[in-house]
Design a protein around this motif. Structure first.
Motif, mmCIF file in Angstrom:
data_model
loop_
_atom_site.group_PDB
_atom_site.id
_atom_site.type_symbol
_atom_site.label_atom_id
_atom_site.label_comp_id
_atom_site.label_asym_id
_atom_site.label_seq_id
_atom_site.Cartn_x
_atom_site.Cartn_y
_atom_site.Cartn_z
ATOM 1 N N GLY A 231 31.492 38.722 34.267
ATOM 2 C CA GLY A 231 30.846 39.761 35.457
ATOM 3 C C GLY A 231 31.529 41.401 35.343
ATOM 4 O O GLY A 231 32.087 41.657 34.731
ATOM 5 N N ALA A 232 30.431 42.029 35.789
ATOM 6 C CA ALA A 232 30.648 43.699 36.390
ATOM 7 C C ALA A 232 31.293 43.822 37.606
ATOM 8 O O ALA A 232 31.549 42.915 38.312
ATOM 9 N N PRO A 233 32.513 44.809 37.601
ATOM 10 C CA PRO A 233 33.184 45.099 38.793
ATOM 11 C C PRO A 233 32.033 45.245 39.934
ATOM 12 O O PRO A 233 32.608 44.856 41.236
ATOM 13 N N ASN A 234 30.914 45.620 39.986
ATOM 14 C CA ASN A 234 30.294 45.015 41.460
ATOM 15 C C ASN A 234 29.151 44.514 41.353
ATOM 16 O O ASN A 234 28.067 44.315 42.258
ATOM 17 N N SER A 235 29.661 43.602 40.913
ATOM 18 C CA SER A 235 28.587 42.189 41.383
ATOM 19 C C SER A 235 29.653 41.319 42.182
ATOM 20 O O SER A 235 30.839 40.837 42.265
ATOM 21 N N SER A 236 29.822 41.297 42.961
ATOM 22 C CA SER A 236 29.832 40.042 44.378
ATOM 23 C C SER A 236 30.036 39.249 43.996
ATOM 24 O O SER A 236 32.063 38.317 44.383
ATOM 25 N N ASN A 237 29.617 38.543 43.875
ATOM 26 C CA ASN A 237 29.778 36.925 43.865
ATOM 27 C C ASN A 237 30.998 36.733 42.185
ATOM 28 O O ASN A 237 31.418 36.196 41.921
ATOM 29 N N SER A 238 31.122 37.623 41.158
ATOM 30 C CA SER A 238 32.015 37.457 40.126
ATOM 31 C C SER A 238 32.988 37.640 40.773
ATOM 32 O O SER A 238 34.004 37.098 40.040
ATOM 33 N N LYS A 239 33.491 38.856 41.591
ATOM 34 C CA LYS A 239 34.434 39.609 42.416
ATOM 35 C C LYS A 239 35.211 38.218 42.897
ATOM 36 O O LYS A 239 36.660 37.835 42.808
ATOM 37 N N ARG A 240 34.397 37.517 43.905
ATOM 38 C CA ARG A 240 34.879 36.404 44.387
ATOM 39 C C ARG A 240 35.569 35.217 43.900
ATOM 40 O O ARG A 240 36.259 34.563 44.179
ATOM 41 N N LEU A 241 34.805 35.009 42.699
ATOM 42 C CA LEU A 241 35.091 33.810 41.926
ATOM 43 C C LEU A 241 36.274 34.195 40.432
ATOM 44 O O LEU A 241 37.138 33.095 40.821
ATOM 45 N N VAL A 242 36.588 35.429 40.627
ATOM 46 C CA VAL A 242 38.221 35.841 40.175
ATOM 47 C C VAL A 242 39.001 35.441 41.505
ATOM 48 O O VAL A 242 40.319 34.555 41.019
ATOM 49 N N GLU A 243 38.768 35.452 42.283
ATOM 50 C CA GLU A 243 39.930 35.420 43.512
ATOM 51 C C GLU A 243 39.935 33.446 43.535
ATOM 52 O O GLU A 243 40.965 32.885 44.105
ATOM 53 N N VAL A 244 38.474 32.840 43.696
ATOM 54 C CA VAL A 244 38.348 31.234 44.173
ATOM 55 C C VAL A 244 39.328 30.946 42.735
ATOM 56 O O VAL A 244 40.447 29.566 43.642
ATOM 57 N N ALA A 245 39.702 31.640 41.788
ATOM 58 C CA ALA A 245 40.129 30.651 40.589
ATOM 59 C C ALA A 245 41.650 30.653 40.764
ATOM 60 O O ALA A 245 42.351 30.209 40.502
ATOM 61 N N LEU A 246 41.932 32.166 41.484
ATOM 62 C CA LEU A 246 43.690 32.347 41.951
ATOM 63 C C LEU A 246 44.072 31.494 43.054
ATOM 64 O O LEU A 246 44.689 30.481 43.286
ATOM 65 N N ARG A 247 42.837 31.253 44.011
ATOM 66 C CA ARG A 247 42.980 30.744 45.433
ATOM 67 C C ARG A 247 43.571 28.744 44.634
ATOM 68 O O ARG A 247 44.464 28.034 44.912
ATOM 69 N N ALA A 248 42.480 28.306 43.619
ATOM 70 C CA ALA A 248 42.694 27.232 42.919
ATOM 71 C C ALA A 248 43.712 26.815 42.162
ATOM 72 O O ALA A 248 43.533 25.355 42.106
ATOM 73 N N GLY A 249 44.565 27.759 41.539
ATOM 74 C CA GLY A 249 45.694 27.339 41.412
ATOM 75 C C GLY A 249 46.074 28.187 39.684
ATOM 76 O O GLY A 249 46.662 27.988 38.614
ATOM 77 N N ALA A 250 45.546 29.033 39.530
ATOM 78 C CA ALA A 250 45.432 29.935 37.803
ATOM 79 C C ALA A 250 46.060 30.710 38.468
ATOM 80 O O ALA A 250 46.352 31.112 39.097
ATOM 81 N N LYS A 251 46.773 30.902 37.668
ATOM 82 C CA LYS A 251 48.750 31.547 37.211
ATOM 83 C C LYS A 251 47.827 33.339 36.701
ATOM 84 O O LYS A 251 48.932 33.708 37.873
ATOM 85 N N LYS A 252 46.995 33.178 36.086
ATOM 86 C CA LYS A 252 45.719 34.881 36.376
ATOM 87 C C LYS A 252 44.219 34.243 36.240
ATOM 88 O O LYS A 252 44.192 33.637 35.587
ATOM 89 N N SER A 253 43.785 35.565 37.118
ATOM 90 C CA SER A 253 42.832 35.720 36.674
ATOM 91 C C SER A 253 42.079 37.008 36.484
ATOM 92 O O SER A 253 42.511 38.136 37.213
ATOM 93 N N LEU A 254 41.054 36.945 35.301
ATOM 94 C CA LEU A 254 40.338 38.784 35.437
ATOM 95 C C LEU A 254 38.818 38.312 35.034
ATOM 96 O O LEU A 254 38.155 37.755 35.149
#
Length: 334
Positions: A231-254
């Motif tokens: 996703g793009a750095p200015n994509s709100s929904n893409s940035k949220r997915l990075v946060e969701v992955a970390l909250r859900a248990g991924a060790k690292k998300s990019l």
């Protein structure tokens, strides 16, 4: 004698749903179909969606992206101008009409629904509280549906704590579509505690695609050494997915836009990678990233699908009679 070098094993958990939502797909189709019907150039105000690959692909076909309508040359005023999927303030089509421009509105129907909900609140005498991110095109468009001062933007629970409305008994809220139920729950709860008469919209504002993509990431993230979101750095929904992955248990998300952005030397010892894409990211880039991993790993792809999407939004009436050839969409569909 050549000695084969074995690649380390890797599991890629590929999320489904991922990538293009129906609103993004419709917006891109509108530009492609307008080019077929009216010829180049077709002007587009702002990025049609938040993805450079898509924008550059449309530019190659004859689309011209402008920030404001006054950038359209006088000799091209008969050519169409397309408004982006994020929606625009009412002042933009009014400006287009004043300039005698022919415009095609590619606003996502789900965003248009939020506009109608905000206007309904105002019609019923309520001040509108918009839960969203300042400066996001969708927020600018939604606030621009009503007269200045009719909408208050709340971004965080802290904003909700500090908010002091003129009339606490006549408030109605709407939300930015690219925020999920989880994203908005805390703010809505706090506003409800402070203002018991706060009215919800007549229908759910949350985009199905936002929720679906987040649920798929939540399901795939536990145990992942790395989770990549296309996703793009200015994509709100893409940035949220990075946060969701970390909250859900991924060790690292990019967040990455292309495979070339992956720093392979920094990945460390990985055996399980999650992979998803924001709603404006084309599948061809997902394929590109999988291929890049297969170059370096003995990669096995397993689908982490939580739901199947079958939503489809019709394009503008002016364009519906044009057959959309599959080749026209090859650059975004892979």
């Amino acid at each position: 004698m050549n000695i084969a070098v074995s690649k380390p094993p890797l599991t890629i958990r590929l999320c489904g749903p991922r990538g293009f939502c129906a609103g993004v797909d419709r917006a891109i189709q509108i530009v492609v179909l307008a080019l077929k019907r009216y010829g180049a150039p077709v002007y587009v105000r702002h990025e049609i969606v938040h993805n450079r690959y898509v924008v550059e692909g449309l530019e190659a076909k004859g689309a011209v992206f402008v920030e404001e309508l006054d950038e359209i040359p006088a000799e091209h005023r008969a050519q169409p101008v397309v408004f982006s999927a994020h929606g625009v303030p009412k002042s933009v089509p009014a400006d287009a009409e004043a300039r005698n421009l022919f415009y095609l509105d590619a606003t996502c129907p789900l965003v248009s629904k939020v506009h109608k909900q905000a206007m309904r609140h105002q019609r019923l005498g309520r001040h509108v509280v918009l839960i969203g991110h300042a400066g996001h095109p969708e927020v600018i468009g939604t606030m621009g549906q009503l007269p200045e001062g009719s909408v208050s933007l709340i971004e965080t629970v802290e904003d909700a704590d500090a908010y002091e409305p003129v009339d606490a008994d006549n408030l109605g809220f709407v939300t930015q579509t690219t925020l999920s139920v989880d994203d908005t729950a805390g703010v809505i709860a706090r506003l409800g505690e402070r203002f018991p008469k706060l009215m919800a919209p007549a229908a759910d504002s949350i985009c199905y695609a936002t929720t679906n993509r987040q649920e798929a990431v939540k399901a795939a993230a536990p145990g992942c050494d790395l989770f990549l979101i296309v996703g793009a750095p200015n994509s709100s929904n893409s940035k949220r997915l990075v946060e969701v992955a970390l909250r859900a248990g991924a060790k690292k998300s990019l967040l990455v836009q292309r495979a070339s952005e992956i720093d392979w030397s920094d990945l460390g010892d990985i055996t399980t990678v999650g992979l998803s894409a924001g709603a404006s990211a084309p599948e061809v880039i997902v394929d590109e990233i999988i291929a890049a991993f297969r170059d370096r790993f003995d990669a096995r792809v397993e689908l982490a699908e939580t739901v199947q999407e079958n939503e489809h939004f019709l394009v503008n009436r002016e364009l519906r009679d044009i057959a959309l050839e599959s080749a026209d969409m090859a650059f975004v569909n892979g």
